[in-house]
Scaffold this active site. Structure first.
Site, PDB file in Angstrom:
ATOM      1  N   TYR A 157     -15.248  15.928  17.474  1.00 19.41           N
ATOM      2  CA  TYR A 157     -13.398  16.470  18.682  1.00 19.41           C
ATOM      3  C   TYR A 157     -13.206  17.077  17.962  1.00 19.41           C
ATOM      4  O   TYR A 157     -12.512  18.442  19.369  1.00 19.41           O
ATOM      5  CB  TYR A 157     -13.256  15.190  19.183  1.00 19.41           C
ATOM      6  CG  TYR A 157     -12.154  15.430  20.406  1.00 19.41           C
ATOM      7  CD1 TYR A 157     -12.038  14.804  21.813  1.00 19.41           C
ATOM      8  CD2 TYR A 157     -10.636  15.804  20.762  1.00 19.41           C
ATOM      9  CE1 TYR A 157     -11.337  15.171  22.525  1.00 19.41           C
ATOM     10  CE2 TYR A 157      -9.843  15.488  20.628  1.00 19.41           C
ATOM     11  CZ  TYR A 157     -10.665  15.433  22.056  1.00 19.41           C
ATOM     12  OH  TYR A 157      -9.450  15.382  23.480  1.00 19.41           O
TER      13      TYR A 157
ATOM     14  N   LYS B 222     -12.619  21.195  20.432  1.00 18.53           N
ATOM     15  CA  LYS B 222     -11.797  21.464  20.970  1.00 18.53           C
ATOM     16  C   LYS B 222     -10.739  22.463  19.902  1.00 18.53           C
ATOM     17  O   LYS B 222     -10.258  23.589  20.600  1.00 18.53           O
ATOM     18  CB  LYS B 222      -9.869  20.451  20.845  1.00 18.53           C
ATOM     19  CG  LYS B 222     -10.605  19.031  21.679  1.00 18.53           C
ATOM     20  CD  LYS B 222     -10.770  19.629  23.312  1.00 18.53           C
ATOM     21  CE  LYS B 222     -11.037  18.411  24.179  1.00 18.53           C
ATOM     22  NZ  LYS B 222     -11.182  19.302  25.360  1.00 18.53           N
TER      23      LYS B 222
ATOM     24  N   SER C 168      -7.442  21.615  26.252  1.00 20.19           N
ATOM     25  CA  SER C 168      -7.842  21.280  24.920  1.00 20.19           C
ATOM     26  C   SER C 168      -6.878  19.671  24.198  1.00 20.19           C
ATOM     27  O   SER C 168      -7.081  18.831  24.707  1.00 20.19           O
ATOM     28  CB  SER C 168      -7.204  22.323  23.799  1.00 20.19           C
ATOM     29  OG  SER C 168      -7.113  22.352  22.318  1.00 20.19           O
TER      30      SER C 168
END
Length: 288
Positions: free
Chosen positions: A148, A152, A134
């Protein structure tokens, strides 16, 4: 004890550092990349201990083939490290839906797809360790990195659920949350767009910071790789492992602020419970 690893995204960055460290430690490795020719030097140096495979993490058949390669070549799979990913910088308004989909497909669905490809094998083996890369961006939402961070944060939730489902089957799960490391993640791997002037103090600031930060990050990729390998050796590894002093500091500050917000709004939060016989006017935000 020697382990069999499969690592995605080993052509550069933390994935490359981890691949090198795994092989240097005497382990076996299925090293994957979109273009496996970028991994030829690993084969030349480590011979039969490594097999290189073309892998598009968003392709289910490609993922299944990579897992099969581990079994065909080494007889089992001990550790899967889902590392492949990238993150651009740009405002939500100016990031196209296609860009959102592309980043989420790689960073989230790629992790899901490769994990699912490995699960039947690990379940049948009765052991295995799935290591999900992550980010500190999976705990804190930074301006300019919405696709993003969305991916994550999804990896975090997916992996926490996964740990509860497969823990009783002998399969371990660890979520790796790196801060800034001296790889090319903030360089050639990233598109940095400052965007329109209205976002200059948020997204523009982040893009400039990321550009200036490249090569000055506090994290050492070799030390990160050593920490991940150590975690993979543990009988009871952590579910989450922050990497880097900046990640630790940022998450500690963010968690403290979040806990304070919970305390501030606790009365309002718990006021929504059903109470038999309670009438109107019983809400804590209403004037007395």
């Amino acid at each position: 004890m020697s382990q069999v690893w499969l690592i995605t995204g080993t052509s550069r960055g933390l994935g490359r550092a981890l691949a090198e460290a795994v092989l240097a430690g005497g382990h076996k490795l299925v090293a994957t990349a979109r273009d496996p020719s970028q991994l030829d030097d690993l084969r030349q140096r480590y011979g039969e201990n490594v097999v290189t495979v073309a892998l598009d993490v968003t392709d289910e058949q490609s993922a299944a083939s990579a897992v099969k390669t581990a079994v065909d070549r080494f007889g089992r799979l001990d550790v899967l490290a889902n590392n492949a990913g990238y993150g651009d910088v740009g405002s939500i308004e100016d990031t196209s839906i296609a860009d959102f989909r592309a980043q989420i497909e790689t960073n989230l669905f790629g992790t899901i797809i490769v994990t699912k490809a490995a699960l039947p094998l690990m379940r049948e083996q009765g052991f295995g360790h799935i290591i999900q890369f992550s980010s500190v961006g999976g705990r804190i939402g930074p301006a300019g990195r919405a696709p993003y961070a969305a991916a994550k944060w999804g990896v975090e939730g997916f992996s926490e659920v996964l740990s509860r489902e497969v823990g009783p089957l002998g399969i371990k799960v660890t979520i790796i949350e790196p801060g800034g490391f001296r790889t090319d993640f903030a360089g050639a791997s990233t598109s940095l767009r400052e965007g329109r002037p209205e976002y200059d103090d948020t997204v523009g600031k982040m893009a400039r910071y990321q550009r200036d930060y490249n090569g000055k990050q506090p994290g050492d990729p070799l030390k990160a790789a050593a920490a991940v390998i150590y975690a993979a050796s543990l009988a009871a590894p952590p579910l989450r492992l922050l990497l880097g002093s900046d990640a630790v500091r940022g998450v500690e500050q963010n968690d403290a602020a979040r806990a304070e917000a919970h305390r501030q709004w606790r009365d309002l939060s718990v006021s929504t419970d059903f109470e038999p016989g309670a009438g109107a006017g019983s809400f804590p935000w209403e004037a007395k």
